[in-house]
Write an enzyme that holds these catalytic residues in place. Structure first.
Site, PDB file in Angstrom:
ATOM      1  N   ASP A  60       0.840  -1.203   0.000  1.00  0.00           N
ATOM      2  CA  ASP A  60       0.000   0.000   0.000  1.00  0.00           C
ATOM      3  C   ASP A  60       0.872   1.248   0.000  1.00  0.00           C
ATOM      4  OD1 ASP A  60      -2.908   1.124   0.697  1.00  0.00           O
ATOM      5  OD2 ASP A  60      -1.417   2.272   1.817  1.00  0.00           O
ATOM      6  N   HIS A 106      -7.689   9.493  -2.018  1.00  0.00           N
ATOM      7  CA  HIS A 106      -7.032   9.466  -0.705  1.00  0.00           C
ATOM      8  C   HIS A 106      -7.892  10.063   0.416  1.00  0.00           C
ATOM      9  CE1 HIS A 106      -2.663   9.240   0.957  1.00  0.00           C
ATOM     10  NE2 HIS A 106      -3.523   9.042   1.930  1.00  0.00           N
ATOM     11  N   TYR A 157       3.084   9.922  -0.617  1.00  0.00           N
ATOM     12  CA  TYR A 157       4.168   9.342   0.197  1.00  0.00           C
ATOM     13  C   TYR A 157       5.537   9.570  -0.451  1.00  0.00           C
ATOM     14  CZ  TYR A 157       0.352   6.624   2.434  1.00  0.00           C
ATOM     15  OH  TYR A 157      -0.804   6.221   3.067  1.00  0.00           O
ATOM     16  N   LYS A 200      -2.771   5.789  -4.319  1.00  0.00           N
ATOM     17  CA  LYS A 200      -3.867   6.725  -4.035  1.00  0.00           C
ATOM     18  C   LYS A 200      -3.640   8.069  -4.718  1.00  0.00           C
ATOM     19  CE  LYS A 200      -3.707   4.671   0.589  1.00  0.00           C
ATOM     20  NZ  LYS A 200      -2.269   4.611   0.919  1.00  0.00           N
TER      21      LYS A 200
HETATM   22  P1  NDP Z   1       0.795   1.424  11.844  1.00  0.00           P
HETATM   23  O1  NDP Z   1      -0.384   1.360  12.747  1.00  0.00           O
HETATM   24  O2  NDP Z   1       0.992   0.371  10.826  1.00  0.00           O
HETATM   25  O3  NDP Z   1       2.067   1.533  12.772  1.00  0.00           O
HETATM   26  C1  NDP Z   1       3.370   1.720  12.267  1.00  0.00           C
HETATM   27  C2  NDP Z   1       4.272   2.040  13.454  1.00  0.00           C
HETATM   28  O4  NDP Z   1       4.252   0.953  14.379  1.00  0.00           O
HETATM   29  C3  NDP Z   1       5.708   2.262  13.077  1.00  0.00           C
HETATM   30  O5  NDP Z   1       6.233   3.236  13.962  1.00  0.00           O
HETATM   31  C4  NDP Z   1       6.342   0.905  13.322  1.00  0.00           C
HETATM   32  O6  NDP Z   1       7.704   1.064  13.695  1.00  0.00           O
HETATM   33  C5  NDP Z   1       5.552   0.400  14.493  1.00  0.00           C
HETATM   34  N1  NDP Z   1       5.386  -1.056  14.460  1.00  0.00           N
HETATM   35  C6  NDP Z   1       5.086  -1.819  13.389  1.00  0.00           C
HETATM   36  N2  NDP Z   1       5.016  -3.111  13.720  1.00  0.00           N
HETATM   37  C7  NDP Z   1       5.267  -3.182  15.059  1.00  0.00           C
HETATM   38  C8  NDP Z   1       5.342  -4.244  15.973  1.00  0.00           C
HETATM   39  N3  NDP Z   1       5.154  -5.496  15.573  1.00  0.00           N
HETATM   40  N4  NDP Z   1       5.620  -3.963  17.268  1.00  0.00           N
HETATM   41  C9  NDP Z   1       5.813  -2.685  17.670  1.00  0.00           C
HETATM   42  N5  NDP Z   1       5.759  -1.627  16.830  1.00  0.00           N
HETATM   43  C10 NDP Z   1       5.486  -1.876  15.535  1.00  0.00           C
HETATM   44  O7  NDP Z   1       0.766   2.892  11.195  1.00  0.00           O
HETATM   45  P2  NDP Z   1       0.760   3.563   9.765  1.00  0.00           P
HETATM   46  O8  NDP Z   1       0.268   4.939   9.986  1.00  0.00           O
HETATM   47  O9  NDP Z   1       2.039   3.420   9.059  1.00  0.00           O
HETATM   48  O10 NDP Z   1      -0.373   2.783   8.952  1.00  0.00           O
HETATM   49  C11 NDP Z   1      -0.139   1.660   8.153  1.00  0.00           C
HETATM   50  C12 NDP Z   1      -0.309   1.991   6.693  1.00  0.00           C
HETATM   51  O11 NDP Z   1      -1.612   2.502   6.443  1.00  0.00           O
HETATM   52  C13 NDP Z   1       0.588   3.115   6.192  1.00  0.00           C
HETATM   53  O12 NDP Z   1       1.926   2.724   6.050  1.00  0.00           O
HETATM   54  C14 NDP Z   1      -0.103   3.476   4.917  1.00  0.00           C
HETATM   55  O13 NDP Z   1       0.196   2.540   3.909  1.00  0.00           O
HETATM   56  C15 NDP Z   1      -1.551   3.401   5.340  1.00  0.00           C
HETATM   57  N6  NDP Z   1      -2.076   4.718   5.760  1.00  0.00           N
HETATM   58  C16 NDP Z   1      -3.075   5.278   5.012  1.00  0.00           C
HETATM   59  C17 NDP Z   1      -3.614   6.488   5.352  1.00  0.00           C
HETATM   60  C18 NDP Z   1      -4.710   7.056   4.533  1.00  0.00           C
HETATM   61  O14 NDP Z   1      -5.065   8.223   4.720  1.00  0.00           O
HETATM   62  N7  NDP Z   1      -5.288   6.313   3.615  1.00  0.00           N
HETATM   63  C19 NDP Z   1      -3.126   7.275   6.494  1.00  0.00           C
HETATM   64  C20 NDP Z   1      -2.097   6.589   7.253  1.00  0.00           C
HETATM   65  C21 NDP Z   1      -1.619   5.356   6.887  1.00  0.00           C
HETATM   66  P3  NDP Z   1       8.973   0.723  12.739  1.00  0.00           P
HETATM   67  O15 NDP Z   1       8.587   1.048  11.325  1.00  0.00           O
HETATM   68  O16 NDP Z   1      10.031   1.609  13.287  1.00  0.00           O
HETATM   69  O17 NDP Z   1       9.258  -0.733  12.940  1.00  0.00           O
END
Ligand code: NDP
Length: 274
Positions: A46, A109, A51, A76
């Site tokens: 995704d 988006h 981004y 998006k």
């Molecule tokens: P997430 O809820 O997926 O959380 C990501 C964060 O959690 C990062 O800081 C990561 O750290 C940490 N993390 C991931 N796995 C673990 C784990 N197993 N244990 C502890 N910490 C963990 O947040 P996102 O906001 O990134 O959402 C996911 C995806 O959704 C985005 O990447 C994007 O593709 C989409 N999105 C879409 C939006 C929209 O408006 N349509 C808005 C926001 C997101 P680290 O990377 O340092 O490991």
């Protein structure tokens, strides 16, 4: 290798229920993260034009050597590009950056209601779908009233609505609306970017199952029927987030997690983001 189940979208296309998100990953780091995800068994990625990492995603896809039909790629349309012609042109740019001939899912988006362009934008997505350049089209961050307006004025029901969802913001009303209209709920920030991982109910259940809090939260989403796209740039977490198919939450555990809903929005409000 991956045992990720697929959900069937309202046009018959199937989509992995668990994918990999790359929000806030710089383009130059994205290739390594996506490569690791693909090697771990993820097949759904995704991204989004805003981004700035569609090229990084595209490089990883090309280098993987995986057959195109085994991959599910979502991108998006950014808010500034809403409008019929501007959408078509932004879509061309996204495809070129990804190095693909088609995407699996193309999303608006945000509704950006003050702009009031999502209906004509949707007509452009319908054209992209008809031309076979997206296998499915959908929206993101649409509230029930935005969706209803779209349904009232268009012929194609969005396949997916990608919205913020996690135990702190469970989106019950929206999910019920989706169920009534055949729209799949896809959860962004499924881990609330970590904010829900220290909730006692989550850590208790994790300890009971010998799983991590993140695995419990992802498992909860999957059992609700949500599609999830956790993001991580940490190889061990990338693998951990995929390893959620070997245990099941029982009814009392699902109920304990249901009780964590508290309207916790970590991202913008779709009614006011413009
Ligand atoms: P997430 O809820 O997926 O959380 C990501 C964060 O959690 C990062 O800081 C990561 O750290 C940490 N993390 C991931 N796995 C673990 C784990 N197993 N244990 C502890 N910490 C963990 O947040 P996102 O906001 O990134 O959402 C996911 C995806 O959704 C985005 O990447 C994007 O593709 C989409 N999105 C879409 C939006 C929209 O408006 N349509 C808005 C926001 C997101 P680290 O990377 O340092 O490991």
């Amino acid at each position: 290798m991956s045992t990720v189940p697929h959900v069937t979208l309202n046009n018959g296309v199937t989509m992995p229920q668990l994918g990999f998100g790359v929000f806030q990953v710089p383009d130059e780091e994205t290739t390594a993260a996506v490569t690791h995800a693909l090697e771990s068994g993820y097949r759904s990625i995704d991204t989004a034009a805003i981004y700035g990492n569609e090229s990084g995603v595209g490089r990883a896809l090309a280098a993987s050597g995986l057959p195109r039909q085994d991959l599910f790629v979502t991108t998006k349309l950014w808010n500034e590009d809403q409008g019929y012609d501007t959408t078509l042109s932004a879509f061309d740019t996204s495809l070129a950056r990804l190095g693909l001939e088609y995407v699996d899912l193309y999303l608006i988006h945000w509704p950006t209601p003050a702009r009031d362009r999502y209906l004509e934008t949707w007509r452009a997505l319908e054209r992209i779908l008809a031309d076979g350049r997206a296998r499915a089209i959908g929206v993101s961050n649409f509230q029930p009233h935005h969706l209803q307006r779209l349904l009232d004025h268009s012929g194609v029901v969005p396949a997916v609505n990608q919205v913020e969802a996690h135990p702190g913001l469970q989106q019950r009303e929206l999910r019920e609306f989706h169920t009534r209209h055949g729209v799949v709920t896809e959860a962004w920030s499924p881990l609330a970017q970590g904010a829900v991982l220290s909730y006692e109910a989550v850590t208790d259940i994790a300890a009971r199952h010998g799983q991590t809090p993140a695995q419990v939260v992802l498992r909860w989403h999957l059992q609700l029927g949500n599609v999830v796209i956790p993001k991580s740039v940490t190889p061990a977490r990338i693998r951990e987030n995929l390893d959620v198919f070997g245990f099941t939450l029982d009814e009392s555990e699902m109920a304990a997690l249901a009780a964590l809903d508290r309207g916790l929005r970590t991202g913008p409000d779709p009614d006011t983001l413009n």
